[in-house]
Design a protein around this motif. Structure first.
Motif, PDB file in Angstrom:
ATOM      1  N   UNK A 153       0.843  -1.295   0.080  1.00 51.96           N
ATOM      2  CA  UNK A 153       0.194   0.043  -0.062  1.00 51.96           C
ATOM      3  C   UNK A 153       0.827   1.182   0.125  1.00 51.96           C
ATOM      4  N   UNK A 154       2.044   1.388   0.412  1.00 55.95           N
ATOM      5  CA  UNK A 154       2.780   2.296   0.804  1.00 55.95           C
ATOM      6  C   UNK A 154       3.935   2.630  -0.207  1.00 55.95           C
ATOM      7  N   UNK A 155       4.423   1.167  -0.725  1.00 52.10           N
ATOM      8  CA  UNK A 155       5.294   1.361  -1.816  1.00 52.10           C
ATOM      9  C   UNK A 155       4.937   0.335  -2.701  1.00 52.10           C
ATOM     10  N   UNK A 156       4.157   0.577  -3.531  1.00 52.92           N
ATOM     11  CA  UNK A 156       3.460  -0.553  -4.535  1.00 52.92           C
ATOM     12  C   UNK A 156       4.718  -0.699  -5.734  1.00 52.92           C
ATOM     13  N   UNK A 157       5.617  -0.045  -6.052  1.00 53.96           N
ATOM     14  CA  UNK A 157       6.660  -0.308  -7.120  1.00 53.96           C
ATOM     15  C   UNK A 157       7.532  -1.332  -6.398  1.00 53.96           C
ATOM     16  N   UNK A 158       7.768  -1.273  -5.319  1.00 53.51           N
ATOM     17  CA  UNK A 158       8.862  -2.086  -4.373  1.00 53.51           C
ATOM     18  C   UNK A 158       8.178  -3.385  -4.205  1.00 53.51           C
ATOM     19  N   UNK A 159       6.911  -3.601  -3.968  1.00 50.43           N
ATOM     20  CA  UNK A 159       6.383  -4.663  -3.519  1.00 50.43           C
ATOM     21  C   UNK A 159       5.291  -5.011  -4.487  1.00 50.43           C
ATOM     22  N   UNK A 160       5.437  -5.420  -5.394  1.00 45.91           N
ATOM     23  CA  UNK A 160       4.228  -5.743  -6.690  1.00 45.91           C
ATOM     24  C   UNK A 160       3.903  -7.298  -6.465  1.00 45.91           C
ATOM     25  N   UNK A 161       2.765  -7.663  -6.942  1.00 46.60           N
ATOM     26  CA  UNK A 161       2.204  -8.870  -6.860  1.00 46.60           C
ATOM     27  C   UNK A 161       1.335  -9.376  -5.619  1.00 46.60           C
ATOM     28  N   UNK A 162       0.573 -10.286  -5.842  1.00 46.13           N
ATOM     29  CA  UNK A 162      -0.357 -10.567  -4.904  1.00 46.13           C
ATOM     30  C   UNK A 162       0.203 -11.202  -3.464  1.00 46.13           C
ATOM     31  N   UNK A 163       1.245 -11.468  -3.450  1.00 40.00           N
ATOM     32  CA  UNK A 163       1.785 -12.076  -1.979  1.00 40.00           C
ATOM     33  C   UNK A 163       1.630 -10.955  -1.077  1.00 40.00           C
ATOM     34  N   UNK A 164       2.373  -9.690  -1.361  1.00 41.11           N
ATOM     35  CA  UNK A 164       2.337  -8.605  -0.226  1.00 41.11           C
ATOM     36  C   UNK A 164       0.830  -8.221   0.095  1.00 41.11           C
ATOM     37  N   UNK A 165       0.073  -8.188  -0.867  1.00 41.69           N
ATOM     38  CA  UNK A 165      -1.390  -7.706  -0.471  1.00 41.69           C
ATOM     39  C   UNK A 165      -1.974  -8.734   0.420  1.00 41.69           C
ATOM     40  N   UNK A 166      -1.712  -9.919  -0.031  1.00 39.87           N
ATOM     41  CA  UNK A 166      -2.278 -10.926   0.847  1.00 39.87           C
ATOM     42  C   UNK A 166      -1.785 -11.095   2.171  1.00 39.87           C
ATOM     43  N   UNK A 167      -0.667 -10.736   2.211  1.00 37.95           N
ATOM     44  CA  UNK A 167       0.086 -10.925   3.614  1.00 37.95           C
ATOM     45  C   UNK A 167       0.576  -9.531   4.031  1.00 37.95           C
ATOM     46  N   UNK A 168      -0.065  -8.660   4.193  1.00 35.74           N
ATOM     47  CA  UNK A 168       0.395  -7.242   4.264  1.00 35.74           C
ATOM     48  C   UNK A 168       1.264  -6.745   5.583  1.00 35.74           C
ATOM     49  N   UNK A 169       1.384  -7.777   6.631  1.00 37.16           N
ATOM     50  CA  UNK A 169       2.319  -7.608   7.862  1.00 37.16           C
ATOM     51  C   UNK A 169       3.502  -8.732   7.841  1.00 37.16           C
ATOM     52  N   UNK A 170       3.678  -9.334   6.589  1.00 35.06           N
ATOM     53  CA  UNK A 170       4.843 -10.286   6.775  1.00 35.06           C
ATOM     54  C   UNK A 170       6.028  -9.740   6.780  1.00 35.06           C
TER      55      UNK A 170
END
Length: 467
Positions: free
Chosen positions: A183-200
């Motif tokens: 949410x904060x750095x979409x270009x650095x963390x693309x893909x579905x993983x970081x959206x599904x696990x936002x606190x990993x």
């Protein structure tokens, strides 16, 4: 016999006047890093745990109920209390080194699993595993005692509260700044993983740091525990070439330890720990909850930054002024003054809430928040003072048992504090008890009782003759 004892005492006194033994810097540095891992693992979830619980949908879309579930922070201390004595005892048999690195690797793995949890019960299980593997504070203190002697122990112990505060600050920072990276750095963390696990990501950072420290222990830490029991020598030969042997004192039974000096020190330790962790748990919840339900509506990033700054400030204050203030006013006065801050803290929070409801996140609110966080400086000084009282109250031959009792009691108090404070918050706002501010009235009353309890402490540390 009396003459031999007198000569031995004189020799020991002369030996104590020699310059302090140089501290083993590398070994001491590794021990301090292991100490940092505990507050990092404990505190890294505080900035985002309330938001995580809300996003999982277990509150039924009622944000007022988040406090009931955010109390899972207590599970860390509940399970930690179950293993403190066991891990410390195990280190006497298998050594400090293996018990330390195994506990650190266990903490690292459990933090990674926490970040991958997508249900409340998975959060519960992984948080329990983190607490189980983190009951190593007794080992750390024992290893510190192994590495030091009477001439340099105070110099080393002075760093304990400082490292704890720095660890807490680092944990708050990681939890606040690394949560929701997509949410904060979409270009650095693309893909579905970081959206599904936002606190990993904060769990990954925390787990990696703890795992790295575990690796340092495994590779570079030297074992400090003796391989077998040996008689207690005074270390000095008499003029005739004989070695004097002092028979070990018989430890007192648990029942014999329940003297007034030990119990009043222990109760003060429990009261301080309960209120301290209640504030640590309640403040992030107070910051995170919407203004309409008595909070400030701050995002995890601001919460983590504010609490990290507080931790660094407290550590700096301890380093610069703790010894001077304690010498100037005495341990009892510091204890009373520190505990007296808790009623002010709990009284100030509804004031900040009222101002926020009228003016939003205005400059006045931030000034009051800064004042609120600064009030924690004196209570944190008490953590070192109450440890001094507890150790001074303990008979020499049973200091390990007394410290074991103290650490277990602290873990239990820390287990109760988060669930008590956060649940009281939700109960107060959900049922509009005292306008939603009943939590502060209840905790304020408890803190007044703690101040009265501190007044029962002596003006000077307990003397051995009193025991």
């Amino acid at each position: 016999m009396n003459q031999e004892a007198s000569e031995t005492t004189a020799l020991m006194r002369r030996a104590q006047k020699k310059p302090p033994t140089p501290l083993p810097k590398l070994q001491l540095g590794i021990i301090m890093l292991t100490l940092v891992c505990g507050p990092i693992a404990a505190g890294s979830i505080y900035p985002y745990v309330n938001e995580l619980v809300s996003e999982l949908g277990i509150t039924g879309s009622d944000e007022r109920r988040a406090g009931y579930y955010a109390g899972l922070e207590s599970l860390f201390y509940v399970t930690q209390a179950m293993t403190v004595l066991q891990l410390s005892s195990a280190s006497d048999y298998v050594g400090r080194k293996p018990t330390l690195w195994m506990s650190l690797f266990g903490t690292s793995l459990s933090m990674l699993c926490f970040g991958l949890s997508r249900s409340f019960w998975m959060l519960v299980v992984t948080r329990c595993l983190t607490g189980f593997s983190n009951g190593n504070l007794g080992i750390i203190k024992t290893a510190l005692a192994d590495l030091t002697d009477r001439s340099n122990q105070a110099q080393a112990v002075a760093f304990l509260p400082i490292m704890w505060e720095l660890g807490s600050a680092f944990g708050f920072f990681l939890g606040g700044q690394l949560s929701q990276p997509q949410r904060r750095f979409p270009n650095m963390f693309p893909g579905t993983f970081w959206g599904h696990y936002p606190y990993f990501l904060p769990s990954l950072a925390t787990g990696s740091f703890v795992g790295l420290v575990g690796l340092l222990v495994l590779l570079f830490f030297k074992e400090t525990a003796p391989h077998k029991k040996r008689p207690i020598w005074d270390g000095l030969d008499d003029p005739n070439g004989h070695i004097s042997i002092s028979p070990p004192s018989t430890p007192r039974s648990l029942l014999q330890l329940f003297t007034f000096p030990v119990m009043i020190s222990l109760f003060n330790n429990i009261a301080l720990s309960l209120l301290n962790i209640a504030v640590v748990s309640l403040v992030p919840l107070f910051f995170a909850m919407p203004i309409t339900v008595g909070g400030l509506g701050l995002p995890p990033q601001k919460i983590g930054s504010a609490m990290a700054i507080q931790g660094v400030a407290i550590a700096g204050f301890q380093l610069l002024f703790f010894a001077k203030i304690t010498r100037r006013f005495g341990e009892r006065a510091v204890m009373i003054a520190g505990l007296s801050m808790f009623p002010v803290i709990f009284g100030l929070m509804p004031v900040i809430s009222t101002v926020a409801q009228q003016a939003g996140q205005s400059a006045a609110v931030w000034i009051l928040v800064a004042f609120l966080l600064s009030l924690n400086i004196l209570p944190d000084m008490c953590l070192g003072v109450v440890w001094m009282f507890l150790n001074a109250s303990a008979p020499k031959e049973s200091r390990g048992a007394v410290n074991g009792l103290g650490q277990t009691a602290v873990s239990v108090a820390r287990a109760i504090g988060p669930a008590l404070s956060t649940s009281l918050f939700s109960l107060s706002v959900e049922r509009n008890l005292l306008g939603g501010y009943a939590v502060y009235a209840i905790l304020g009353a408890i803190s007044v009782g703690a101040v009265i309890l501190a007044m029962r402490l002596p003006r000077e540390l307990w003397e051995e003759e009193d025991l």
